[in-house]
Motif scaffolding. Structure first.
Motif, PDB file in Angstrom:
ATOM      1  N   GLU A 186       0.818  -1.213   0.000  1.00  0.00           N
ATOM      2  CA  GLU A 186       0.000   0.000   0.000  1.00  0.00           C
ATOM      3  C   GLU A 186       0.851   1.263   0.000  1.00  0.00           C
ATOM      4  O   GLU A 186       0.523   2.252  -0.660  1.00  0.00           O
ATOM      5  CB  GLU A 186      -0.933  -0.008   1.221  1.00  0.00           C
ATOM      6  N   GLU A 187       1.949   1.239   0.727  1.00  0.00           N
ATOM      7  CA  GLU A 187       2.793   2.428   0.805  1.00  0.00           C
ATOM      8  C   GLU A 187       3.403   2.760  -0.559  1.00  0.00           C
ATOM      9  O   GLU A 187       3.548   3.934  -0.910  1.00  0.00           O
ATOM     10  CB  GLU A 187       3.909   2.206   1.831  1.00  0.00           C
ATOM     11  N   ALA A 188       3.746   1.740  -1.314  1.00  0.00           N
ATOM     12  CA  ALA A 188       4.317   1.971  -2.652  1.00  0.00           C
ATOM     13  C   ALA A 188       3.242   2.241  -3.695  1.00  0.00           C
ATOM     14  O   ALA A 188       3.551   2.681  -4.812  1.00  0.00           O
ATOM     15  CB  ALA A 188       5.143   0.761  -3.077  1.00  0.00           C
ATOM     16  N   ASP A 189       1.967   1.974  -3.357  1.00  0.00           N
ATOM     17  CA  ASP A 189       0.830   2.196  -4.274  1.00  0.00           C
ATOM     18  C   ASP A 189       1.063   1.498  -5.623  1.00  0.00           C
ATOM     19  O   ASP A 189       1.005   2.110  -6.690  1.00  0.00           O
ATOM     20  CB  ASP A 189       0.589   3.689  -4.483  1.00  0.00           C
ATOM     21  N   VAL A 190       1.339   0.191  -5.535  1.00  0.00           N
ATOM     22  CA  VAL A 190       1.616  -0.589  -6.736  1.00  0.00           C
ATOM     23  C   VAL A 190       0.395  -0.603  -7.666  1.00  0.00           C
ATOM     24  O   VAL A 190       0.528  -0.466  -8.889  1.00  0.00           O
ATOM     25  CB  VAL A 190       2.021  -2.023  -6.348  1.00  0.00           C
ATOM     26  N   HIS A 191      -0.786  -0.753  -7.088  1.00  0.00           N
ATOM     27  CA  HIS A 191      -2.007  -0.797  -7.903  1.00  0.00           C
ATOM     28  C   HIS A 191      -2.159   0.479  -8.718  1.00  0.00           C
ATOM     29  O   HIS A 191      -2.431   0.446  -9.931  1.00  0.00           O
ATOM     30  CB  HIS A 191      -3.222  -1.002  -6.996  1.00  0.00           C
ATOM     31  N   GLY A 192      -1.984   1.615  -8.082  1.00  0.00           N
ATOM     32  CA  GLY A 192      -2.140   2.881  -8.788  1.00  0.00           C
ATOM     33  C   GLY A 192      -1.107   3.080  -9.877  1.00  0.00           C
ATOM     34  O   GLY A 192      -1.417   3.584 -10.971  1.00  0.00           O
TER      35      GLY A 192
END
Length: 780
Positions: free
Chosen positions: A385-391
């Motif tokens: 979540e911190e790296a926001d891989v999905h986004g």
């Protein structure tokens, strides 16, 4: 699937449903507005639809608090996931159903090499990029899953996006377009299979589930074949199967897909195989294509593409690390496809321009990678979540697709002459790869003879033949619509006035095509044009361009009565034939049907004797080229009747006297000599290849004028079931002098008009061929 259960169990399902439908409606409206503007610049629909999603999503309009609260609700995500799965199921099945299987078979090696080039380079670049991003983003858990997502994001090609983009750009029927679709399917199937195998072996107990789903897919393919055959035989006098039977097939498809998705597997391969292996003949396939195509291309795909853009949030690019990640992945994704595809194209000796277009087409994203990303466990997503891989992955997919779509449209517009339909006559083209032909009928009266023509070509040529049958229906000036409510329609009826056009002819034509397909397994692609006769030729010529056909067969406006006389039909038919012959971007044939005494479908019980009449000129050479294509049919006996002129000393002296007085006539005679030399070379080549081997009969007839020619035609007219002749282009030939004095139908030429007239009292059908001209000024 879990999302479906959550969507059904929400406390207030009404508001999420309203939000879902409002979002879909908003995407459709905004994308339509964008498309009206962007199509002036040659941009396809998927680009406009993704941009519409971006405008409606958190990047723009959903930044407004009230809009955000309405569109982005926690409960709507489950609805979106269920709807997205159903949409993906339908269009993957439809892609399989519309797939050109003969082309896929003969181009499998070429498509596999091109797909392999992108996959190999994508995997290598993906490993390097994933290692770099693990260090940059400080990913500490689920490293294999992270690397898998990055590699698939760089490697995958979204076949639905490629298919739709090629169709929007009227590029789908070209060799490059079909090759891109095949290569994208192979690439996407590889990515999905790779992910499915990794799920099956981690843990190993999932392997049995994967094998079970494979067996279930095979079983469902068999069930579909049985049900389709049963539905085709059950209903005899209708164009489509009933709505109930259609829903049964749709239910089996969606239920199987949801069941596969429930266990975390991707159902794309199963849905595509179900469509690919579905029987092509009969009313069932026609019903599925008709109903699913309209819904898919006008609603499902626009909403699906729009939802991809809706998920994008450009605010992610405001931070340095995500921005660097997105730029690197976009650059590497484009480099992956361009390098891999160009290397493969160089090996296959495909031009660089075509390789660049293929590379950008295969760089289109938006299907498997997003689904795989959405299937990751929540625990894994929380750790990332911190790296926001999905986004970041979503941003790469959206921007990559928009860039690739814009670049492909620009290249096709700039290189229109290179990628457009190449207009080559049958005389010049050997058609070693494929012959595409279009037969047109105005009603059911001549459908048997047109199917006979299709059979003659399809079963003669060793090269593939793609055949289209177009039903030309006059749009009445005034029409009274049926004022029936939906519940008053009979089961199987279409809630559309256009489906009523054609009357009983539609059913008879479909039954004849279905019977032929069932008997020979030769697929005939059917189309229908409903238009006023004044504008019908435009639709026909547009279809010639879109389908890239080499020759079109029209129906003569006269038909034979029971007493053998020829009776005129509607004047609009003749007008349409005239305009098509003038404007068609291919060779044109006009077929004069003589009913039961004329040409029929060749078979062991009905051997057809066919004669080609050769007088000279480009149209006669085209007629001979057309005859050459059917000469290999086992149940056709072809004879070439070569008409030659007896030289006259008086005519020679008269001509020589004029030649000294008129330089223009000298030039005309020079052109005539050139044409004569071409005729001699062409007939000599035909004689050496076909006559000397005994495959084709050969007769020479010497005549001096039109009267002797007419007498010779009367001597042979009842010997053959079909006479093939060129329209004209012979100049002022002495062999046809005086024959135009009784000419009634100039569109058939002097010889063709005599053969089609009632005065000749012949039982033979006639096929008049006009060669495609690069310049329309020389029509005669």
């Amino acid at each position: 699937m879990e999302a479906a259960r959550r969507a059904l169990c929400v406390s207030d399902p009404f508001n999420p449903l309203i939000t879902t439908f409002a979002q879909s409606a908003g995407i459709l409206v905004i994308s339509h507005c964008f498309h009206l503007f962007l199509k002036q610049f040659g941009q396809p629909g998927p680009v406009a639809q993704i941009l519409a999603g971006i405008v409606l999503g958190p990047s723009l309009l959903s930044r407004i608090p009230k809009v955000n609260r309405f569109f982005i609700q926690s409960s709507t995500a489950d609805y979106y996931e269920v709807i997205e799965t159903i949409f993906r199921t339908v269009f993957m099945f439809l892609i399989g159903l519309e797939m050109d299987i003969p082309y896929m078979r003969r181009s499998l090696r070429k498509a596999s090499i091109i797909a392999s080039g992108g996959v190999i380079v994508g995997v290598l670049f993906g490993i390097a990029v994933s290692i770099s991003l693990i260090i940059l983003l400080k990913i500490k858990s689920q490293l294999f899953d992270f690397a898998t997502i990055i590699i698939i994001a760089l490697t995958n090609s979204a076949s639905p996006v490629v298919f739709r983009l090629a169709a929007e750009l009227k590029f789908l029927t070209s060799d490059t377009g079909r090759l891109a679709v095949c290569a994208s399917l192979i690439t996407e199937m590889f990515c999905v299979l790779w992910r499915s195998v990794s799920l099956a072996v981690d843990p190993w107990k999932n392997l049995g589930t994967g094998i079970l789903f494979l067996l279930m897919t095979v079983t469902l393919i068999g069930i579909n074949k049985y049900l389709a055959s049963w539905c085709n035989q059950r209903i005899r006098n209708q164009k489509y199967v009933t709505n109930t039977e259609f829903l049964v097939f749709l239910f089996l498809l969606i239920a199987a897909a949801l069941f596969i998705e429930e266990y975390g597997y991707n159902s794309a391969i199963s849905c595509f195989l179900l469509g690919l292996m579905f029987p092509r003949e009969g009313k069932t396939t026609r019903t599925l294509l008709h109903k699913l195509s309209y819904a898919t291309y006008n609603f499902i795909l626009p909403v699906y593409f729009g939802y991809i853009g809706f998920q994008l949030n450009v605010s992610i690019l405001g931070r340095l690390k995500p921005l660097i990640t997105v730029i690197v992945m976009i650059v590497m994704s484009i480099a992956t496809k361009i390098i891999g595809t160009l290397v493969a194209c160089h090996y296959l000796k495909i031009s660089t321009d075509e390789g660049i277009v293929l590379g950008f087409l295969l760089d289109l994203k938006g299907n498997a990678e997003l689904q795989i990303l959405g299937k990751l466990p929540k625990e894994t997503m929380k750790q990332w979540e911190e790296a926001d891989v999905h986004g970041m992955v979503l941003t790469v997919v959206v921007i990559n697709t928009v860039i690739a779509g814009v670049v492909v449209a620009h290249i096709l517009r700039k290189k229109e002459e290179y990628f457009s339909h190449s207009h080559i006559s049958l005389e010049l083209g050997e058609h070693e790869s494929e012959l595409r032909m279009l037969a047109c009928v105005y009603g059911s009266r001549n459908i048997s003879s047109k199917i006979g023509l299709i059979s003659a070509f399809s079963e003669s040529l060793k090269t593939p033949v793609t055949t289209y049958l177009m039903h030309l229906v006059e749009l009445p000036k005034k029409r009274t619509k049926k004022n029936l409510m939906y519940h008053q329609l009979q089961d199987g009826d279409q809630y559309s006035d256009e489906e009523d056009y054609g009357g009983n002819d539609v059913v008879e034509i479909n039954d004849a095509v279905d019977a032929y397909t069932m008997e020979t397994k030769v697929l005939i692609h059917q189309r229908k044009v409903v238009s006023y006769f004044e504008r019908m030729y435009e639709d026909v010529c547009d279809s010639i361009e879109d389908l890239r056909v080499s020759i079109i067969f029209l129906t003569f406006h006269k038909h034979q009565r029971l007493d053998g006389k020829m009776e005129s039909g509607k004047d609009g038919m003749r007008t349409t034939n005239h305009k098509v012959m003038r404007h068609a971007p291919c060779s044109v044939g006009i077929f004069v049907d003589r009913g039961q005494t004329g040409f029929q479908q060749p078979s062991s019980q009905s051997v057809q004797n066919i004669a080609t009449l050769f007088f000279g000129g480009p149209d006669d050479r085209e007629a001979l080229a057309c005859s050459k294509m059917i000469s290999n049919h086992p149940h056709i006996h072809l004879t070439l009747i070569h008409f030659q002129n007896l030289p006259s000393s008086k005519q020679t002296e008269y001509t020589n006297e004029i030649l000294h007085r008129n330089d223009e006539l000298l030039l005309e005679m020079s052109n005539h000599e050139i044409e004569a030399d071409i005729d001699r070379a062409y007939t000599q080549d035909f004689y050496n290849r076909y006559v000397t081997s005994g495959q084709v009969g050969y007769v020479e007839k010497y005549v001096e004028n039109g009267t002797q020619t007419a007498e010779a035609l009367r001597d042979i007219h009842d010997t053959f079931s079909l006479l093939i002749v060129g329209k004209g282009g012979r100049g002022n030939s002495p062999m046809t002098t005086g024959m135009s004095d009784w000419e009634e139908c100039p569109e058939l030429g002097t010889v063709g008009d005599l053969l089609a007239s009632s005065e000749l009292n012949t039982n033979s059908s006639v096929l008049v061929i006009q060669q495609y001209r690069h310049s329309r000024n020389d029509l005669n």
